[in-house]
Write a protein that holds these residues in place. Structure first.
Motif, mmCIF file in Angstrom:
data_model
loop_
_atom_site.group_PDB
_atom_site.id
_atom_site.type_symbol
_atom_site.label_atom_id
_atom_site.label_comp_id
_atom_site.label_asym_id
_atom_site.label_seq_id
_atom_site.Cartn_x
_atom_site.Cartn_y
_atom_site.Cartn_z
ATOM 1 N N ALA A 27 42.590 33.415 26.782
ATOM 2 C CA ALA A 27 43.877 32.321 27.105
ATOM 3 C C ALA A 27 42.518 31.520 28.409
ATOM 4 N N LEU A 28 41.886 32.179 29.140
ATOM 5 C CA LEU A 28 41.202 31.479 30.333
ATOM 6 C C LEU A 28 40.227 31.350 30.084
ATOM 7 N N GLY A 29 39.501 31.321 29.088
ATOM 8 C CA GLY A 29 38.212 31.435 28.508
ATOM 9 C C GLY A 29 37.246 32.658 28.828
ATOM 10 N N LYS A 30 37.319 33.617 28.651
ATOM 11 C CA LYS A 30 36.668 34.640 29.287
ATOM 12 C C LYS A 30 37.341 35.594 28.238
ATOM 13 N N ARG A 31 36.040 36.829 28.573
ATOM 14 C CA ARG A 31 35.912 37.996 27.924
ATOM 15 C C ARG A 31 35.913 39.053 28.854
ATOM 16 N N LEU A 32 36.972 40.215 28.049
ATOM 17 C CA LEU A 32 36.125 41.627 29.290
ATOM 18 C C LEU A 32 35.158 41.949 28.533
ATOM 19 N N VAL A 33 34.405 42.654 29.205
ATOM 20 C CA VAL A 33 33.759 43.347 28.376
ATOM 21 C C VAL A 33 33.218 44.266 29.550
ATOM 22 N N VAL A 34 33.446 45.641 28.861
ATOM 23 C CA VAL A 34 33.286 47.024 29.121
ATOM 24 C C VAL A 34 31.844 48.092 29.433
ATOM 25 N N GLY A 35 31.591 48.796 30.470
ATOM 26 C CA GLY A 35 29.817 49.573 29.991
ATOM 27 C C GLY A 35 30.040 49.740 31.025
#
Length: 149
Positions: free
Chosen positions: A135-143
């Protein structure tokens, strides 16, 4: 991309154990009985220090990319994934410069729930943090990286 990993200096303690300090986050100091214990304790100390920055309205410190600091080799320590997601939400919300009510409308939740999500000290599950980041224009990336890296 921010990964919430910071270089740490691991040194033998005066009496025993391993003392860990973070040149970029001076508030985060910890100690463990051995290297494995020191790493766990350091990750917790780092998380608390970073959350306190955001709780006080301060920007997160920039992590240096150099392999050494103060003439000592750095070993990188990361916060736990849920804490990283919470830090990302808090940073993105501060950057968005919107109200809690506006965020509540964006994610379809009550403002009271948004206050809990934005409370640095409230444990929030990964799913609502992920929705909030979107909703804040970000995405979570798991590495995943090698532990020795």
């Amino acid at each position: 991309m921010q990964d919430f990993s910071y270089g740490a200096i691991f040194e033998k303690g005066e009496d025993h154990g391993i003392v860990v300090s973070f040149p970029d986050v001076p508030e985060a100091i910890s100690q463990g009985d051995d290297v494995a214990d020191a790493e766990t304790m350091a990750a917790d100390a780092l998380a608390l220090a970073l959350l306190s920055y955001l709780d006080r309205g301060l920007a997160l410190p920039t992590a240096r990319k150099a392999a050494t600091a103060q003439g000592k080799k750095l070993r990188y320590v990361s916060v736990e994934p849920t804490t990283a997601a919470k830090l990302a939400v808090l940073s993105a919300f501060a950057d968005a410069k919107i109200s809690k009510s506006a965020l509540a409308r964006r994610i379809g939740k009550d403002e009271k729930e948004v206050r809990r999500i934005l409370d640095p000290w409230h444990a929030t599950k990964l799913a609502p943090l992920t929705v909030t980041l979107r909703a804040l224009g970000k995405r979570l990336v798991v590495g995943v990286t090698d532990a020795a890296a």
